[in-house]
Enzyme design. Sequence first.
Site, PDB file in Angstrom:
ATOM      1  N   GLU A  90      85.225  15.137  -2.521  1.00 35.65           N
ATOM      2  CA  GLU A  90      84.013  14.631  -2.292  1.00 35.65           C
ATOM      3  C   GLU A  90      82.964  15.186  -2.984  1.00 35.65           C
ATOM      4  OE1 GLU A  90      83.356  11.698  -0.757  1.00 35.65           O
ATOM      5  OE2 GLU A  90      81.252  11.959  -1.140  1.00 35.65           O
ATOM      6  N   PRO A 107      45.339  -2.844   8.443  1.00 30.24           N
ATOM      7  CA  PRO A 107      44.199  -2.949   9.582  1.00 30.24           C
ATOM      8  C   PRO A 107      43.326  -1.720   9.929  1.00 30.24           C
ATOM      9  CG  PRO A 107      46.323  -2.682  10.547  1.00 30.24           C
ATOM     10  CD  PRO A 107      46.679  -2.730   9.192  1.00 30.24           C
ATOM     11  N   ASP A 164      35.164  -3.361   1.900  1.00 34.91           N
ATOM     12  CA  ASP A 164      34.618  -4.210   2.886  1.00 34.91           C
ATOM     13  C   ASP A 164      34.361  -3.456   3.985  1.00 34.91           C
ATOM     14  OD1 ASP A 164      34.925  -6.596   1.458  1.00 34.91           O
ATOM     15  OD2 ASP A 164      36.613  -7.289   2.585  1.00 34.91           O
ATOM     16  N   LYS A 204      30.300  -7.690   3.977  1.00 36.68           N
ATOM     17  CA  LYS A 204      31.519  -8.706   4.254  1.00 36.68           C
ATOM     18  C   LYS A 204      31.962  -8.599   5.611  1.00 36.68           C
ATOM     19  CE  LYS A 204      33.403 -11.230   0.879  1.00 36.68           C
ATOM     20  NZ  LYS A 204      34.260 -11.433   1.885  1.00 36.68           N
ATOM     21  N   GLY A 249      43.266  -5.430   5.853  1.00 31.19           N
ATOM     22  CA  GLY A 249      44.357  -6.230   6.150  1.00 31.19           C
ATOM     23  C   GLY A 249      44.955  -6.455   4.852  1.00 31.19           C
ATOM     24  N   MET A 292      38.643 -13.674  13.650  1.00 34.22           N
ATOM     25  CA  MET A 292      37.140 -14.007  13.601  1.00 34.22           C
ATOM     26  C   MET A 292      36.801 -14.957  14.621  1.00 34.22           C
ATOM     27  SD  MET A 292      36.696 -14.142   9.633  1.00 34.22           S
ATOM     28  CE  MET A 292      38.104 -15.273   9.059  1.00 34.22           C
TER      29      MET A 292
HETATM   30  C1  LIG Z   1      37.610 -11.589   7.188  1.00 33.98           C
HETATM   31  S1  LIG Z   1      39.266 -11.443   8.207  1.00 33.98           S
HETATM   32  C2  LIG Z   1      40.292 -10.395   7.312  1.00 33.98           C
HETATM   33  C3  LIG Z   1      41.660 -10.321   7.794  1.00 33.98           C
HETATM   34  C4  LIG Z   1      42.433  -9.524   6.865  1.00 33.98           C
HETATM   35  N1  LIG Z   1      42.428 -10.050   5.514  1.00 33.98           N
HETATM   36  C5  LIG Z   1      43.869  -9.440   7.469  1.00 33.98           C
HETATM   37  O1  LIG Z   1      44.849  -9.684   6.821  1.00 33.98           O
HETATM   38  O2  LIG Z   1      43.889  -8.736   8.572  1.00 33.98           O
HETATM   39  C6  LIG Z   1      38.514 -10.286   9.482  1.00 33.98           C
HETATM   40  C7  LIG Z   1      39.127 -10.582  10.749  1.00 33.98           C
HETATM   41  O3  LIG Z   1      40.365  -9.945  10.905  1.00 33.98           O
HETATM   42  C8  LIG Z   1      40.483  -9.398  11.972  1.00 33.98           C
HETATM   43  N2  LIG Z   1      40.765  -8.021  11.908  1.00 33.98           N
HETATM   44  C9  LIG Z   1      40.886  -7.161  10.942  1.00 33.98           C
HETATM   45  N3  LIG Z   1      41.138  -6.027  11.249  1.00 33.98           N
HETATM   46  C10 LIG Z   1      41.275  -5.957  12.485  1.00 33.98           C
HETATM   47  C11 LIG Z   1      41.483  -4.893  13.399  1.00 33.98           C
HETATM   48  N4  LIG Z   1      41.889  -3.505  13.109  1.00 33.98           N
HETATM   49  N5  LIG Z   1      41.850  -5.216  14.563  1.00 33.98           N
HETATM   50  C12 LIG Z   1      41.615  -6.340  15.274  1.00 33.98           C
HETATM   51  N6  LIG Z   1      41.399  -7.413  14.255  1.00 33.98           N
HETATM   52  C13 LIG Z   1      41.195  -7.156  13.263  1.00 33.98           C
HETATM   53  C14 LIG Z   1      39.393  -9.812  12.857  1.00 33.98           C
HETATM   54  O4  LIG Z   1      39.599 -11.028  13.558  1.00 33.98           O
HETATM   55  C15 LIG Z   1      38.246  -9.901  11.971  1.00 33.98           C
HETATM   56  O5  LIG Z   1      37.334 -10.694  12.506  1.00 33.98           O
END
Ligand SMILES: C[S@@+](CC[C@H](N)C(=O)[O-])C[C@H]1O[C@@H](n2cnc3c(N)ncnc32)[C@H](O)[C@@H]1O
Length: 463
Positions: A22, A223, A246, A268, A300, A382
């Site tokens: 091995e 997140p 953002d 934003k 996100g 949102m």
């Molecule tokens: C403009 S959107 C963007 C989403 C983002 N692109 C995603 O994929 O999560 C913003 C919304 O995402 C959600 N969000 C983003 N970060 C969050 C977190 N850490 N906890 C809970 N909701 C979150 C909320 O609903 C917030 O109002």
Amino acid sequence: MRQFPAFFNMHDASVVVFGGGEEARRKVRLLAATPARITVIVSQIDPGFAEEFAGRITIAPPDHAGPALDIARFAIVANRLDVNADKAITMARQYGVPLNVVDRPDLCDFTVPSIIDRGDVVAAIGTSGSAPVLAKSIREKLEALLPQRIGDLAALARRLRPDARTAIPDSKARRRFWERALTGPAADLAYAGDLEGAEAEMRAQLRPGAPVRGIVHLVGAGPGDPELLTLKALRLIQEADIVYYDRLVSDAIIALIRRDADRVPVGKSKGDHSVPQETIHEWLIASAREGKRVVRLKGGDPFIFGRGGEELEAVRAAGVDAQVVPGISSALGCAAAAGLPLTHRDHAQSLTFVTGHAKEGGVPDLDWTALARPAQTVVVFMGVGTSAAIAENIIRAGRAPSTPVAVIENGTRANEIRVYGTLSELPHLIQRAGIKGPALLVIGEVAGLPEEAIAHAFKEQVA
Ligand SMILES: C[S@@+](CC[C@H](N)C(=O)[O-])C[C@H]1O[C@@H](n2cnc3c(N)ncnc32)[C@H](O)[C@@H]1O
């Protein structure tokens, strides 16, 4: 430094490995990634060994070791438990061949380091034989930092080296060219797998007076928890000259931006577009045209309710290179943190993401009948401000008022809040907990599965 690191040139080289077990197999696996001719000296060989390296190794008995050692660049004795080990060591010494004896640093002329193999780029970590396990753990950390295609980039640089020498005779100017080529847009294209593009970009930069080109990366920051960044996102954040971010990007992630990079908040949040979208497009394009490595950092994933599509379109339409790095959407991050499975074979066969906020404000015009169908999970982004109307519309369209819901605010962050209840109580849950957002509404049976949700339902029953 008790050991001096050096790399053997393996082109047209022969090496000898003693052993058919091995340990020998592991060493042959490493050697087989090089162009070397490999002779394996064995008295006994494990089943499958020869087949694994068919066409790559020559197998010979111990009395044929002499001729192989005569031309060997080095030898490895990997038959530690074999009675022939001593004989192999003596022979290799007689032939003056540099020698490695597996697990016997005291007998070695050289040790074999822990290796990261990216083709032309090889990183080797040694601990002078004192703690190979430590070398392995360092290697794992470095693995994460080295782009997978860095070897392709190095191979491209090797091919272009003669042309660069001709086009830029001055060595200082040539070094500046390489610094730009190996960290700028050409490198980004190579890392994204576009080697033709990378080569074209490098060749363009070789032309006298070539303008320096920048690039825009739309990067998902996840997140909030910085450990949920992808490796690529982390690398780009740390390499960027300027970062437009953002409001949703967490402070912990902002702290990872290079200290001398410019940081530009572009607001934003819902209803508070502190910098108009068109202005963001203009800034991204202008920075890239100045030759900067631009990161547009978004909460996100950039392509989920993140206007990433619009930004990509605008930047590319202006003739600027742009790439997208996905992030963990808050829906996935929040669900994981809460132990809430978004789909479940017994409860939810489909999953829908919707926005709770219309473009011009207020409740969006959603297909409430579709959202009211059973056996699905609906995640509303949102939707804090419009939660009453959302719950009312879905119930009116036929979903049971007792359907479980979860509201998760600031998911994966230190100030995360999670509340559970039923669809009919959704606006009250939000109000009672003082939730302002960013928050997600999760509607469906799966929202009743986390232990916290069960405990909450039990408390309500008792009360
Ligand atoms: C403009 S959107 C963007 C989403 C983002 N692109 C995603 O994929 O999560 C913003 C919304 O995402 C959600 N969000 C983003 N970060 C969050 C977190 N850490 N906890 C809970 N909701 C979150 C909320 O609903 C917030 O109002």
